[in-house]
Write a protein that holds these residues in place. Structure first.
Motif, PDB file in Angstrom:
ATOM      1  N   PRO A 207       0.832  -1.218   0.000  1.00  0.00           N
ATOM      2  CA  PRO A 207       0.000   0.000   0.000  1.00  0.00           C
ATOM      3  C   PRO A 207       0.860   1.259   0.000  1.00  0.00           C
ATOM      4  O   PRO A 207       2.050   1.226   0.313  1.00  0.00           O
ATOM      5  CB  PRO A 207      -0.789  -0.127   1.313  1.00  0.00           C
ATOM      6  N   TYR A 208       0.236   2.367  -0.352  1.00  0.00           N
ATOM      7  CA  TYR A 208       0.912   3.657  -0.293  1.00  0.00           C
ATOM      8  C   TYR A 208       1.351   3.967   1.147  1.00  0.00           C
ATOM      9  O   TYR A 208       0.748   3.492   2.109  1.00  0.00           O
ATOM     10  CB  TYR A 208      -0.019   4.781  -0.734  1.00  0.00           C
ATOM     11  N   VAL A 209       2.380   4.797   1.261  1.00  0.00           N
ATOM     12  CA  VAL A 209       2.758   5.365   2.551  1.00  0.00           C
ATOM     13  C   VAL A 209       2.521   6.865   2.474  1.00  0.00           C
ATOM     14  O   VAL A 209       2.301   7.418   1.394  1.00  0.00           O
ATOM     15  CB  VAL A 209       4.238   5.068   2.892  1.00  0.00           C
ATOM     16  N   ASP A 210       2.555   7.542   3.610  1.00  0.00           N
ATOM     17  CA  ASP A 210       2.374   8.996   3.609  1.00  0.00           C
ATOM     18  C   ASP A 210       3.399   9.636   2.679  1.00  0.00           C
ATOM     19  O   ASP A 210       4.560   9.225   2.631  1.00  0.00           O
ATOM     20  CB  ASP A 210       2.542   9.554   5.020  1.00  0.00           C
ATOM     21  N   GLN A 211       2.966  10.688   1.965  1.00  0.00           N
ATOM     22  CA  GLN A 211       3.818  11.252   0.911  1.00  0.00           C
ATOM     23  C   GLN A 211       5.163  11.732   1.433  1.00  0.00           C
ATOM     24  O   GLN A 211       6.172  11.649   0.739  1.00  0.00           O
ATOM     25  CB  GLN A 211       3.081  12.365   0.174  1.00  0.00           C
ATOM     26  N   ASP A 212       5.226  12.215   2.670  1.00  0.00           N
ATOM     27  CA  ASP A 212       6.513  12.694   3.169  1.00  0.00           C
ATOM     28  C   ASP A 212       7.392  11.572   3.711  1.00  0.00           C
ATOM     29  O   ASP A 212       8.501  11.820   4.202  1.00  0.00           O
ATOM     30  CB  ASP A 212       6.319  13.776   4.229  1.00  0.00           C
ATOM     31  N   LEU A 213       6.900  10.321   3.605  1.00  0.00           N
ATOM     32  CA  LEU A 213       7.702   9.161   3.997  1.00  0.00           C
ATOM     33  C   LEU A 213       8.084   8.294   2.800  1.00  0.00           C
ATOM     34  O   LEU A 213       8.706   7.250   2.961  1.00  0.00           O
ATOM     35  CB  LEU A 213       6.949   8.314   5.032  1.00  0.00           C
ATOM     36  N   VAL A 214       7.712   8.739   1.598  1.00  0.00           N
ATOM     37  CA  VAL A 214       8.040   7.966   0.398  1.00  0.00           C
ATOM     38  C   VAL A 214       9.547   7.779   0.269  1.00  0.00           C
ATOM     39  O   VAL A 214      10.044   6.668   0.046  1.00  0.00           O
ATOM     40  CB  VAL A 214       7.474   8.638  -0.871  1.00  0.00           C
ATOM     41  N   VAL A 215      10.302   8.874   0.421  1.00  0.00           N
ATOM     42  CA  VAL A 215      11.755   8.793   0.230  1.00  0.00           C
ATOM     43  C   VAL A 215      12.414   7.839   1.226  1.00  0.00           C
ATOM     44  O   VAL A 215      13.125   6.916   0.820  1.00  0.00           O
ATOM     45  CB  VAL A 215      12.391  10.194   0.274  1.00  0.00           C
ATOM     46  N   PRO A 216      12.207   8.004   2.527  1.00  0.00           N
ATOM     47  CA  PRO A 216      12.853   7.051   3.441  1.00  0.00           C
ATOM     48  C   PRO A 216      12.358   5.621   3.269  1.00  0.00           C
ATOM     49  O   PRO A 216      13.112   4.680   3.533  1.00  0.00           O
ATOM     50  CB  PRO A 216      12.521   7.598   4.839  1.00  0.00           C
ATOM     51  N   PHE A 217      11.114   5.453   2.807  1.00  0.00           N
ATOM     52  CA  PHE A 217      10.585   4.098   2.664  1.00  0.00           C
ATOM     53  C   PHE A 217      11.226   3.361   1.498  1.00  0.00           C
ATOM     54  O   PHE A 217      11.598   2.194   1.619  1.00  0.00           O
ATOM     55  CB  PHE A 217       9.067   4.132   2.479  1.00  0.00           C
ATOM     56  N   ILE A 218      11.385   4.023   0.342  1.00  0.00           N
ATOM     57  CA  ILE A 218      11.850   3.283  -0.841  1.00  0.00           C
ATOM     58  C   ILE A 218      13.363   3.272  -0.990  1.00  0.00           C
ATOM     59  O   ILE A 218      13.895   2.568  -1.861  1.00  0.00           O
ATOM     60  CB  ILE A 218      11.216   3.839  -2.140  1.00  0.00           C
ATOM     61  N   THR A 219      14.069   4.025  -0.156  1.00  0.00           N
ATOM     62  CA  THR A 219      15.506   4.189  -0.390  1.00  0.00           C
ATOM     63  C   THR A 219      16.314   2.896  -0.208  1.00  0.00           C
ATOM     64  O   THR A 219      17.446   2.818  -0.679  1.00  0.00           O
ATOM     65  CB  THR A 219      16.068   5.292   0.537  1.00  0.00           C
ATOM     66  N   THR A 220      15.748   1.891   0.442  1.00  0.00           N
ATOM     67  CA  THR A 220      16.488   0.639   0.630  1.00  0.00           C
ATOM     68  C   THR A 220      16.437  -0.259  -0.605  1.00  0.00           C
ATOM     69  O   THR A 220      17.091  -1.301  -0.634  1.00  0.00           O
ATOM     70  CB  THR A 220      15.952  -0.141   1.840  1.00  0.00           C
ATOM     71  N   ALA A 221      15.680   0.122  -1.629  1.00  0.00           N
ATOM     72  CA  ALA A 221      15.669  -0.637  -2.892  1.00  0.00           C
ATOM     73  C   ALA A 221      16.916  -0.294  -3.705  1.00  0.00           C
ATOM     74  O   ALA A 221      17.588   0.705  -3.454  1.00  0.00           O
ATOM     75  CB  ALA A 221      14.417  -0.327  -3.692  1.00  0.00           C
ATOM     76  N   ASP A 222      17.219  -1.124  -4.693  1.00  0.00           N
ATOM     77  CA  ASP A 222      18.400  -0.905  -5.537  1.00  0.00           C
ATOM     78  C   ASP A 222      18.105  -0.003  -6.722  1.00  0.00           C
ATOM     79  O   ASP A 222      18.933   0.827  -7.112  1.00  0.00           O
ATOM     80  CB  ASP A 222      18.939  -2.251  -6.050  1.00  0.00           C
ATOM     81  N   ILE A 223      16.934  -0.191  -7.344  1.00  0.00           N
ATOM     82  CA  ILE A 223      16.614   0.525  -8.582  1.00  0.00           C
ATOM     83  C   ILE A 223      15.178   1.033  -8.496  1.00  0.00           C
ATOM     84  O   ILE A 223      14.262   0.291  -8.109  1.00  0.00           O
ATOM     85  CB  ILE A 223      16.746  -0.389  -9.823  1.00  0.00           C
ATOM     86  N   GLY A 224      14.984   2.307  -8.836  1.00  0.00           N
ATOM     87  CA  GLY A 224      13.648   2.879  -8.887  1.00  0.00           C
ATOM     88  C   GLY A 224      13.116   2.865 -10.311  1.00  0.00           C
ATOM     89  O   GLY A 224      13.854   3.110 -11.261  1.00  0.00           O
ATOM     90  N   LEU A 225      11.844   2.573 -10.453  1.00  0.00           N
ATOM     91  CA  LEU A 225      11.198   2.516 -11.765  1.00  0.00           C
ATOM     92  C   LEU A 225      10.222   3.677 -11.891  1.00  0.00           C
ATOM     93  O   LEU A 225       9.495   4.000 -10.952  1.00  0.00           O
ATOM     94  CB  LEU A 225      10.433   1.199 -11.941  1.00  0.00           C
ATOM     95  N   VAL A 226      10.189   4.310 -13.070  1.00  0.00           N
ATOM     96  CA  VAL A 226       9.261   5.399 -13.307  1.00  0.00           C
ATOM     97  C   VAL A 226       8.790   5.357 -14.749  1.00  0.00           C
ATOM     98  O   VAL A 226       9.530   4.888 -15.617  1.00  0.00           O
ATOM     99  CB  VAL A 226       9.906   6.772 -12.971  1.00  0.00           C
TER     100      VAL A 226
END
Length: 209
Positions: free
Chosen positions: A190-209
């Motif tokens: 599920p989504y996380v609060d918008q101001d927690l997006v960065v700390p939440f996803i930073t442990t991944a290796d590659i971001g997709l957009v």
């Protein structure tokens, strides 16, 4: 327009903020009508997308909306958009005198904010050495997430985490992963609060957009 215009006239706005092409004509007409009556009113056109590149329902829909945007955007008092490249495209396409201002569509960063659950990698239960892709956004088909799921069949050991709203599109991706034999490597979260997006996803290796 038939529903909104009488209400907006009654509100007597001094500023209209039109999001994307559908509201541009309405906002401009209201502003011009008020100015013709000696009242102050300005319009900001906010372009979230480059309309010629948007997936269209029908050819008629696309032609009509492009014509609508081209008719009204040059009559806005200011234009804002989400990237410098899009700002340049809008100025060229609509013959704007000024390059639109850029307001990044990016999450705020809460100082000291802790990632929910320890971050996306921890929530997925993955060790640090497991390759992890992450996507956060809309599950709409044109975003290409089905391609990501298909790619997992060619990427042994790679996991993908997708932060998505619940609904049919997310369910379709899970079904596709199941049918492709990669359901154990697709993590729909599920989504996380918008101001927690960065700390939440930073442990991944590659971001997709």
């Amino acid at each position: 327009a038939l529903a909104y215009e009488p209400v907006l006239q009654e509100l007597r706005p001094q500023l209209g903020h039109a999001h994307d092409c559908r509201m541009s004509g309405l906002a401009v007409r209201i502003a011009e009508r008020r100015r013709a009556n000696g009242k102050a009113c300005a319009v900001v056109y906010d372009a979230h997308e480059f309309l010629p590149g948007v997936r269209h329902r029908t050819r008629t829909w696309h032609v009509a909306n492009e014509a609508h945007e081209s008719r009204y955007v040059p009559r806005a008092d200011a234009v804002v958009t989400v990237s410098t490249r899009l700002a340049d495209l809008l100025r060229e396409r609509h013959g704007l005198k000024q390059t639109p201002s850029v307001v990044l569509n990016a999450p705020a960063l809460r100082e000291g904010g802790e990632a929910p659950g320890g971050g996306v990698r921890a929530v997925c239960g993955l060790a640090d050495d497991v390759p992890l892709l992450v996507y956060a956004g809309s599950p709409a088909p044109q975003r290409g997430l089905a391609t990501v799921v298909a790619a997992l069949t060619q990427l042994p050991g790679v996991h993908a985490a997708m932060l998505l709203p619940t609904g049919r599109d997310a369910n379709d991706l899970v079904a596709l992963a199941t049918g492709s034999g990669v359901a154990d490597r697709l993590h729909v979260l599920p989504y996380v609060d918008q101001d927690l997006v960065v700390p939440f996803i930073t442990t991944a290796d590659i971001g997709l957009v």
